[in-house]
Design a protein around this motif. Structure first.
Motif, PDB file in Angstrom:
ATOM      1  N   ASP A   1     -11.304   7.516  -5.303  1.00 61.46           N
ATOM      2  CA  ASP A   1     -11.446   6.228  -5.979  1.00 61.46           C
ATOM      3  C   ASP A   1     -10.493   6.120  -7.162  1.00 61.46           C
ATOM      4  OD1 ASP A   1     -13.424   5.545  -4.200  1.00 61.46           O
ATOM      5  OD2 ASP A   1     -15.077   6.115  -5.532  1.00 61.46           O
ATOM      6  N   LYS A   2     -10.044   7.262  -7.699  1.00 57.75           N
ATOM      7  CA  LYS A   2      -9.140   7.266  -8.848  1.00 57.75           C
ATOM      8  C   LYS A   2      -7.690   7.040  -8.451  1.00 57.75           C
ATOM      9  CE  LYS A   2     -12.011  10.388 -11.635  1.00 57.75           C
ATOM     10  NZ  LYS A   2     -12.044  11.689 -12.357  1.00 57.75           N
ATOM     11  N   GLY A   3      -7.379   7.238  -7.162  1.00 58.86           N
ATOM     12  CA  GLY A   3      -6.003   7.085  -6.704  1.00 58.86           C
ATOM     13  C   GLY A   3      -5.624   8.174  -5.725  1.00 58.86           C
ATOM     14  N   LEU A   4      -4.383   8.613  -5.801  1.00 55.32           N
ATOM     15  CA  LEU A   4      -3.873   9.609  -4.866  1.00 55.32           C
ATOM     16  C   LEU A   4      -3.275  10.771  -5.636  1.00 55.32           C
ATOM     17  CD1 LEU A   4      -3.182  10.470  -1.946  1.00 55.32           C
ATOM     18  CD2 LEU A   4      -1.003   9.249  -2.215  1.00 55.32           C
ATOM     19  N   GLU A   5      -3.738  11.960  -5.302  1.00 53.40           N
ATOM     20  CA  GLU A   5      -3.182  13.191  -5.861  1.00 53.40           C
ATOM     21  C   GLU A   5      -2.308  13.842  -4.790  1.00 53.40           C
ATOM     22  OE1 GLU A   5      -5.014  17.515  -6.445  1.00 53.40           O
ATOM     23  OE2 GLU A   5      -5.814  16.089  -7.932  1.00 53.40           O
ATOM     24  N   ILE A   6      -1.049  14.106  -5.126  1.00 56.47           N
ATOM     25  CA  ILE A   6      -0.115  14.730  -4.192  1.00 56.47           C
ATOM     26  C   ILE A   6       0.237  16.111  -4.713  1.00 56.47           C
ATOM     27  CG2 ILE A   6       2.106  14.517  -3.015  1.00 56.47           C
ATOM     28  CD1 ILE A   6       2.060  11.529  -3.679  1.00 56.47           C
ATOM     29  N   GLY A   7      -0.076  17.151  -3.938  1.00 57.12           N
ATOM     30  CA  GLY A   7       0.301  18.497  -4.323  1.00 57.12           C
ATOM     31  C   GLY A   7       1.816  18.645  -4.298  1.00 57.12           C
ATOM     32  N   ALA A   8       2.358  19.404  -5.235  1.00 56.40           N
ATOM     33  CA  ALA A   8       3.815  19.524  -5.338  1.00 56.40           C
ATOM     34  C   ALA A   8       4.442  20.097  -4.076  1.00 56.40           C
ATOM     35  CB  ALA A   8       4.190  20.384  -6.548  1.00 56.40           C
ATOM     36  N   THR A   9       3.701  20.906  -3.329  1.00 53.83           N
ATOM     37  CA  THR A   9       4.242  21.507  -2.109  1.00 53.83           C
ATOM     38  C   THR A   9       3.984  20.660  -0.863  1.00 53.83           C
ATOM     39  OG1 THR A   9       2.238  22.864  -1.947  1.00 53.83           O
ATOM     40  CG2 THR A   9       4.171  23.876  -2.979  1.00 53.83           C
ATOM     41  N   CYS A  10       3.451  19.463  -1.037  1.00 53.77           N
ATOM     42  CA  CYS A  10       3.277  18.547   0.103  1.00 53.77           C
ATOM     43  C   CYS A  10       4.645  18.240   0.704  1.00 53.77           C
ATOM     44  CB  CYS A  10       2.600  17.271  -0.367  1.00 53.77           C
ATOM     45  SG  CYS A  10       2.457  15.974   0.896  1.00 53.77           S
ATOM     46  N   THR A  11       4.770  18.358   2.005  1.00 55.82           N
ATOM     47  CA  THR A  11       6.054  18.068   2.642  1.00 55.82           C
ATOM     48  C   THR A  11       6.240  16.562   2.806  1.00 55.82           C
ATOM     49  OG1 THR A  11       5.149  18.163   4.890  1.00 55.82           O
ATOM     50  CG2 THR A  11       5.978  20.231   3.939  1.00 55.82           C
ATOM     51  N   ILE A  12       7.475  16.159   2.937  1.00 55.53           N
ATOM     52  CA  ILE A  12       7.777  14.750   3.181  1.00 55.53           C
ATOM     53  C   ILE A  12       7.160  14.316   4.512  1.00 55.53           C
ATOM     54  CG2 ILE A  12       9.615  13.035   3.379  1.00 55.53           C
ATOM     55  CD1 ILE A  12       9.292  14.485   0.622  1.00 55.53           C
ATOM     56  N   ARG A  13       7.172  15.204   5.470  1.00 54.44           N
ATOM     57  CA  ARG A  13       6.551  14.907   6.770  1.00 54.44           C
ATOM     58  C   ARG A  13       5.080  14.550   6.605  1.00 54.44           C
ATOM     59  NH1 ARG A  13       5.829  20.206   9.708  1.00 54.44           N
ATOM     60  NH2 ARG A  13       4.273  20.322   8.063  1.00 54.44           N
ATOM     61  N   ASP A  14       4.335  15.353   5.845  1.00 56.39           N
ATOM     62  CA  ASP A  14       2.903  15.098   5.670  1.00 56.39           C
ATOM     63  C   ASP A  14       2.656  13.840   4.848  1.00 56.39           C
ATOM     64  OD1 ASP A  14       2.311  17.318   7.166  1.00 56.39           O
ATOM     65  OD2 ASP A  14       1.885  18.617   5.455  1.00 56.39           O
ATOM     66  N   LEU A  15       3.485  13.597   3.853  1.00 54.54           N
ATOM     67  CA  LEU A  15       3.317  12.385   3.052  1.00 54.54           C
ATOM     68  C   LEU A  15       3.563  11.149   3.904  1.00 54.54           C
ATOM     69  CD1 LEU A  15       2.803  11.131   0.268  1.00 54.54           C
ATOM     70  CD2 LEU A  15       5.270  11.300  -0.164  1.00 54.54           C
ATOM     71  N   TYR A  16       4.575  11.197   4.746  1.00 59.85           N
ATOM     72  CA  TYR A  16       4.912  10.058   5.598  1.00 59.85           C
ATOM     73  C   TYR A  16       3.796   9.759   6.600  1.00 59.85           C
ATOM     74  CZ  TYR A  16       7.799   7.024   8.545  1.00 59.85           C
ATOM     75  OH  TYR A  16       8.296   5.952   9.249  1.00 59.85           O
ATOM     76  N   ALA A  17       3.097  10.812   7.021  1.00 53.50           N
ATOM     77  CA  ALA A  17       2.030  10.639   8.014  1.00 53.50           C
ATOM     78  C   ALA A  17       0.738  10.102   7.394  1.00 53.50           C
ATOM     79  CB  ALA A  17       1.745  11.974   8.699  1.00 53.50           C
ATOM     80  N   PHE A  18       0.681  10.053   6.074  1.00 54.29           N
ATOM     81  CA  PHE A  18      -0.530   9.605   5.384  1.00 54.29           C
ATOM     82  C   PHE A  18      -0.744   8.099   5.587  1.00 54.29           C
ATOM     83  CE2 PHE A  18      -2.314   7.843   1.353  1.00 54.29           C
ATOM     84  CZ  PHE A  18      -3.601   8.347   1.484  1.00 54.29           C
ATOM     85  N   THR A  19      -1.976   7.724   5.898  1.00 54.53           N
ATOM     86  CA  THR A  19      -2.332   6.316   6.045  1.00 54.53           C
ATOM     87  C   THR A  19      -3.144   5.876   4.835  1.00 54.53           C
ATOM     88  OG1 THR A  19      -2.404   6.511   8.465  1.00 54.53           O
ATOM     89  CG2 THR A  19      -3.505   4.609   7.469  1.00 54.53           C
ATOM     90  N   PRO A  20      -2.578   5.033   3.970  1.00 53.62           N
ATOM     91  CA  PRO A  20      -3.304   4.610   2.773  1.00 53.62           C
ATOM     92  C   PRO A  20      -4.488   3.722   3.134  1.00 53.62           C
ATOM     93  CG  PRO A  20      -0.932   4.156   2.599  1.00 53.62           C
ATOM     94  CD  PRO A  20      -1.216   4.470   4.026  1.00 53.62           C
ATOM     95  N   PRO A  21      -5.528   3.693   2.293  1.00 51.58           N
ATOM     96  CA  PRO A  21      -6.637   2.756   2.507  1.00 51.58           C
ATOM     97  C   PRO A  21      -6.139   1.319   2.528  1.00 51.58           C
ATOM     98  CG  PRO A  21      -7.226   4.409   0.865  1.00 51.58           C
ATOM     99  CD  PRO A  21      -5.763   4.591   1.148  1.00 51.58           C
ATOM    100  N   ALA A  22      -6.847   0.449   3.193  1.00 53.70           N
ATOM    101  CA  ALA A  22      -6.404  -0.937   3.383  1.00 53.70           C
ATOM    102  C   ALA A  22      -6.239  -1.682   2.068  1.00 53.70           C
ATOM    103  CB  ALA A  22      -7.392  -1.668   4.286  1.00 53.70           C
TER     104      ALA A  22
END
Length: 275
Positions: free
Chosen positions: A60-81
């Motif tokens: 509910d606060k937003g999105l936390e991205i770990g520094a080691t998250c790959t671009i591939r995994d970030l791109y595959a993320f589906t944000p809430p509507a």
């Protein structure tokens, strides 16, 4: 590239790495830049991927991205509507000039810490009002605004041994109306300019983020939507030495593109599209 000066790789660092940091060390995540060039001053690599930081933590606060998250995994993320600015995440990933190998290995934190003008994760983070959590070797933690982190071409506020732990994007920024403009000399080339504009629902404000054409991110905030001359004047006051100069564009070319696309963004985000 083989790094023939490396004498040790720390495969399993402690959960809070950095206490034994010494000159000649480097943090290893995706390694897509680290292994692409000679690193004669390095002697030891400390592998952060073995710490298995959570790549993406929506809440509910937003999105936390770990520094080691790959671009591939970030791109595959589906944000809430209801995260209406969420598509900027995929748009920023698509701005990478990379092969599939880099795409699968490069990390969000690595792109930010490289601090290159065309770093698309920098554009995303600044436009979405992110903050960075930084860990120092002495065990202390500090948080900095994404806007203040990059200070120039390949320069940032990190101190020796300090690392980027996570990127924190607030929910209110993810719920804004957003649009972008990006120019490259070739279809899949490096960004010459990359601009993102956001507007708060129910308000007539404007936040314009200018990157790639400048050596550091530039943010312009207007409480009410500016008219065209006011927006152009705001771009004119960007210091001359902040505009980037490389084979992808001269400072004058980048300034021209920025003014052109900024007006398009202003019109798109204005109520009814009026000039």
């Amino acid at each position: 590239m083989d790094l023939n000066t490396i004498t040790e790789v720390v495969r399993r660092p402690p959960d809070r790495p950095g206490a034994d940091w010494r000159e000649g060390d480097a943090w290893l995540a995706g390694g897509t830049w680290l292994f692409s060039a000679e690193q004669p001053d390095l002697r030891r690599l400390v592998d952060l991927t073995s710490l298995r930081w959570a790549p993406l933590v929506p809440s509910d606060k937003g999105l936390e991205i770990g520094a080691t998250c790959t671009i591939r995994d970030l791109y595959a993320f589906t944000p809430p509507a209801d995260w209406t600015a969420g598509p900027l995440i995929a748009t920023s990933c698509e701005a990478f000039l990379s092969s599939f190998k880099v795409w699968n290995a490069a990390t969000v934190g690595g792109n930010i810490c490289m601090s290159l003008p065309a770093g698309p994760m920098i554009t995303m983070a600044v436009a979405l009002e992110a903050r960075y959590e930084l860990w120092a070797p002495d065990g202390t933690t500090r948080t900095v605004d994404a806007l203040d982190f990059v200070t120039g071409d390949h320069r940032n506020t990190l101190t020796p041994g300090e690392l980027l732990r996570r990127v924190e994007i607030p929910a209110h920024a993810l719920r804004k109306h957003a649009t972008h403009r990006r120019f490259t000399l070739t279809r899949l080339g490096r960004s010459t300019v990359f601009l993102i504009g956001t507007r708060t629902p129910g308000r007539s404000d404007l936040m314009l983020t200018v990157t790639a054409g400048t050596t550091r991110p530039v943010r312009m905030v207007f409480d009410t939507l500016p008219d065209a001359p006011t927006l152009q004047q705001s771009i004119d006051v960007i210091p001359t030495d902040v505009w980037f100069d490389d084979p992808n564009g001269t400072p004058a070319h980048r300034r021209h593109l920025t003014k052109h696309y900024a007006e398009e963004i202003r019109r798109e985000l204005s109520a009814g599209g009026t000039p």
